[in-house]
Design a protein around this motif. Sequence first.
Motif, PDB file in Angstrom:
ATOM      1  N   SER A 139       0.789  -1.238   0.000  1.00  0.00           N
ATOM      2  CA  SER A 139       0.000   0.000   0.000  1.00  0.00           C
ATOM      3  C   SER A 139       0.820   1.285   0.000  1.00  0.00           C
ATOM      4  CB  SER A 139      -0.923   0.010   1.235  1.00  0.00           C
ATOM      5  OG  SER A 139      -1.793  -1.100   1.228  1.00  0.00           O
ATOM      6  N   PHE A 140       2.098   1.236   0.435  1.00  0.00           N
ATOM      7  CA  PHE A 140       2.847   2.474   0.646  1.00  0.00           C
ATOM      8  C   PHE A 140       4.213   2.499  -0.026  1.00  0.00           C
ATOM      9  CE2 PHE A 140       0.542   1.653   4.842  1.00  0.00           C
ATOM     10  CZ  PHE A 140      -0.600   2.325   4.436  1.00  0.00           C
ATOM     11  N   ASP A 141       4.480   1.537  -0.905  1.00  0.00           N
ATOM     12  CA  ASP A 141       5.768   1.500  -1.591  1.00  0.00           C
ATOM     13  C   ASP A 141       5.898   2.699  -2.522  1.00  0.00           C
ATOM     14  OD1 ASP A 141       8.241  -0.020  -2.504  1.00  0.00           O
ATOM     15  OD2 ASP A 141       7.151   0.228  -4.391  1.00  0.00           O
ATOM     16  N   ASN A 142       7.004   3.431  -2.406  1.00  0.00           N
ATOM     17  CA  ASN A 142       7.123   4.689  -3.155  1.00  0.00           C
ATOM     18  C   ASN A 142       7.104   4.486  -4.665  1.00  0.00           C
ATOM     19  OD1 ASN A 142       9.916   3.659  -3.044  1.00  0.00           O
ATOM     20  ND2 ASN A 142      10.502   5.659  -3.869  1.00  0.00           N
ATOM     21  N   LEU A 143       7.646   3.367  -5.171  1.00  0.00           N
ATOM     22  CA  LEU A 143       7.657   3.146  -6.614  1.00  0.00           C
ATOM     23  C   LEU A 143       6.252   2.861  -7.135  1.00  0.00           C
ATOM     24  CD1 LEU A 143      10.909   1.013  -7.033  1.00  0.00           C
ATOM     25  CD2 LEU A 143      10.597   3.472  -7.348  1.00  0.00           C
ATOM     26  N   THR A 144       5.490   2.080  -6.385  1.00  0.00           N
ATOM     27  CA  THR A 144       4.112   1.777  -6.792  1.00  0.00           C
ATOM     28  C   THR A 144       3.243   3.026  -6.783  1.00  0.00           C
ATOM     29  OG1 THR A 144       4.309  -0.457  -5.878  1.00  0.00           O
ATOM     30  CG2 THR A 144       2.078   0.362  -6.280  1.00  0.00           C
ATOM     31  N   ILE A 145       3.335   3.807  -5.693  1.00  0.00           N
ATOM     32  CA  ILE A 145       2.531   5.024  -5.583  1.00  0.00           C
ATOM     33  C   ILE A 145       2.955   6.042  -6.638  1.00  0.00           C
ATOM     34  CG2 ILE A 145       1.853   6.934  -4.082  1.00  0.00           C
ATOM     35  CD1 ILE A 145       0.739   4.176  -3.256  1.00  0.00           C
ATOM     36  N   SER A 146       4.241   6.158  -6.892  1.00  0.00           N
ATOM     37  CA  SER A 146       4.727   7.107  -7.894  1.00  0.00           C
ATOM     38  C   SER A 146       4.223   6.752  -9.286  1.00  0.00           C
ATOM     39  CB  SER A 146       6.257   7.151  -7.889  1.00  0.00           C
ATOM     40  OG  SER A 146       6.745   7.610  -6.654  1.00  0.00           O
ATOM     41  N   ASP A 147       4.104   5.467  -9.575  1.00  0.00           N
ATOM     42  CA  ASP A 147       3.547   5.032 -10.853  1.00  0.00           C
ATOM     43  C   ASP A 147       2.106   5.523 -10.994  1.00  0.00           C
ATOM     44  OD1 ASP A 147       3.495   3.402 -13.314  1.00  0.00           O
ATOM     45  OD2 ASP A 147       2.128   2.133 -12.182  1.00  0.00           O
ATOM     46  N   ARG A 148       1.324   5.415  -9.914  1.00  0.00           N
ATOM     47  CA  ARG A 148      -0.064   5.899  -9.948  1.00  0.00           C
ATOM     48  C   ARG A 148      -0.114   7.408 -10.127  1.00  0.00           C
ATOM     49  NH1 ARG A 148      -2.007   2.739  -4.526  1.00  0.00           N
ATOM     50  NH2 ARG A 148      -1.536   0.613  -5.217  1.00  0.00           N
ATOM     51  N   HIS A 180       2.171   9.332 -11.508  1.00  0.00           N
ATOM     52  CA  HIS A 180       2.589   9.638 -12.886  1.00  0.00           C
ATOM     53  C   HIS A 180       1.403   9.485 -13.843  1.00  0.00           C
ATOM     54  CE1 HIS A 180       4.874   9.407 -16.673  1.00  0.00           C
ATOM     55  NE2 HIS A 180       4.131   8.346 -16.945  1.00  0.00           N
ATOM     56  N   ASN A 181       0.685   8.391 -13.746  1.00  0.00           N
ATOM     57  CA  ASN A 181      -0.465   8.159 -14.622  1.00  0.00           C
ATOM     58  C   ASN A 181      -1.567   9.197 -14.385  1.00  0.00           C
ATOM     59  OD1 ASN A 181       0.762   5.920 -15.806  1.00  0.00           O
ATOM     60  ND2 ASN A 181      -0.099   4.504 -14.290  1.00  0.00           N
ATOM     61  N   PHE A 216      -1.092  12.307 -13.362  1.00  0.00           N
ATOM     62  CA  PHE A 216      -0.639  13.553 -13.996  1.00  0.00           C
ATOM     63  C   PHE A 216      -0.857  13.514 -15.501  1.00  0.00           C
ATOM     64  CE2 PHE A 216       2.725  14.515 -10.490  1.00  0.00           C
ATOM     65  CZ  PHE A 216       1.736  15.054  -9.692  1.00  0.00           C
ATOM     66  N   CYS A 217      -0.631  12.344 -16.112  1.00  0.00           N
ATOM     67  CA  CYS A 217      -0.747  12.232 -17.564  1.00  0.00           C
ATOM     68  C   CYS A 217      -2.160  12.507 -18.071  1.00  0.00           C
ATOM     69  CB  CYS A 217      -0.302  10.835 -18.018  1.00  0.00           C
ATOM     70  SG  CYS A 217       1.484  10.551 -17.921  1.00  0.00           S
ATOM     71  N   ILE A 218      -3.174  12.195 -17.262  1.00  0.00           N
ATOM     72  CA  ILE A 218      -4.555  12.353 -17.742  1.00  0.00           C
ATOM     73  C   ILE A 218      -5.209  13.643 -17.257  1.00  0.00           C
ATOM     74  CG2 ILE A 218      -4.884   9.867 -17.939  1.00  0.00           C
ATOM     75  CD1 ILE A 218      -6.484   9.959 -15.337  1.00  0.00           C
ATOM     76  N   LEU A 219      -4.479  14.484 -16.522  1.00  0.00           N
ATOM     77  CA  LEU A 219      -5.051  15.744 -16.066  1.00  0.00           C
ATOM     78  C   LEU A 219      -5.394  16.647 -17.260  1.00  0.00           C
ATOM     79  CD1 LEU A 219      -3.105  16.958 -12.890  1.00  0.00           C
ATOM     80  CD2 LEU A 219      -5.503  16.307 -13.078  1.00  0.00           C
TER      81      LEU A 219
END
Length: 383
Positions: free
Chosen positions: A366-375, A377-378, A380-383
């Motif tokens: 639930s709190f891994d920085n790489l997993t959360i950063s991937d979310r 990033h995605n 930001f891409c759809i904003l």
Amino acid sequence: MRNKIIFLECTRHYSYKFSASNTKFELLAKGLLHQKDDVIIVDSIIGEKELTKPFSGYQYGIRYHLFPRKGFLIYNMIKNFFSLLKLIKSESNSNAKKIIVLTCPFYPLFILYVIIAKIYRYKVVSVIDEWHIALEVNGFWDKMNKISNSLLDNTFGYFVDGILPISHFLLLKIKHFHKPTLLLPILAEFECPLIRNECSLDYFLYCGSCGYSRIISIIISGFDKFVHAGGKQNLILVLSGDTRLIEAQIESCGLSDRVFIWQNVAYSKLLQLYNGALALLIPLSPHSLQDKARFSQKIAEYLSSSRPIVTVDVGEIPYYFENKVNAFILKDFTDNSLNEVLQFISKNLDLANFVGINGYKTGKQSFDNLTISDRVHNYFCIL
């Protein structure tokens, strides 16, 4: 898609001082670099006393920018603001999607940042990590801050393109703005949990600020009862701030040889202390609106050590944790309840290890920085 992301006013004294916010946004930035985003951390325009001019550097591959602090504060901030303006303008010459991420600073400054972001065609995303109206205020300037906090909580969402609340409580509070949202929880790096010898687990640990004196007083009082009941483990308090009142309470309880205060601990050493603890204390108050809204970054750091946390059934805790499965959870935080759980843990070492490993797994999921950063990033891409 590649994003250009400026984290603005999200940190304070970044790159050379330790704080929960500095750690969190550093971890998020490191994860976004993994996604090939261009990331800059820009510190507060209040500035740094150690600097005489603006300074840029790199840490872990992350670009960062600091401002100086000298002379009259308002004049200094105005000068730094124009330096910031120049920086934002220079970074706007990019084909990537441009995003400024703000925490919520002083309301007039927040509005000013938004205006400048719009001028240079940046999307604006606000991280909301407090329910500001709930903050206690005293004195003239604090009353001014109270007005700012009220305006902030009630209107900030109308000016931004997206919102990153850190808790479910805050997620509900900002739904009426009808903006794209993504839950941004606590973060840590989760490597393989350490295997340790049980004989090293000879202390409990609390890490926090001396400003939480009421909480620390309860911890000491609960530990005092634990000692009088025959408890063998010691207590380590890793504290920032003035420790004199805390030292006086320790001495008055006759615990000077059982309670140890550590200060100015390097982050690598702090992680070692977490790894060697029998359990890690993260007290919360069911009666505090702040604790219902917040999600302490310290929890993620604790979980990454694979040692069990002792906390209270408040705010985000029931969304992720179950008592004696992946945490030890109290209904309320009192010296008696703390004494009871410390005794239970000290007599059930296998269960403590089991709970610690499960807590690590929860953190990894639930709190891994790489997993959360991937979310992120995605998102930001759809904003």
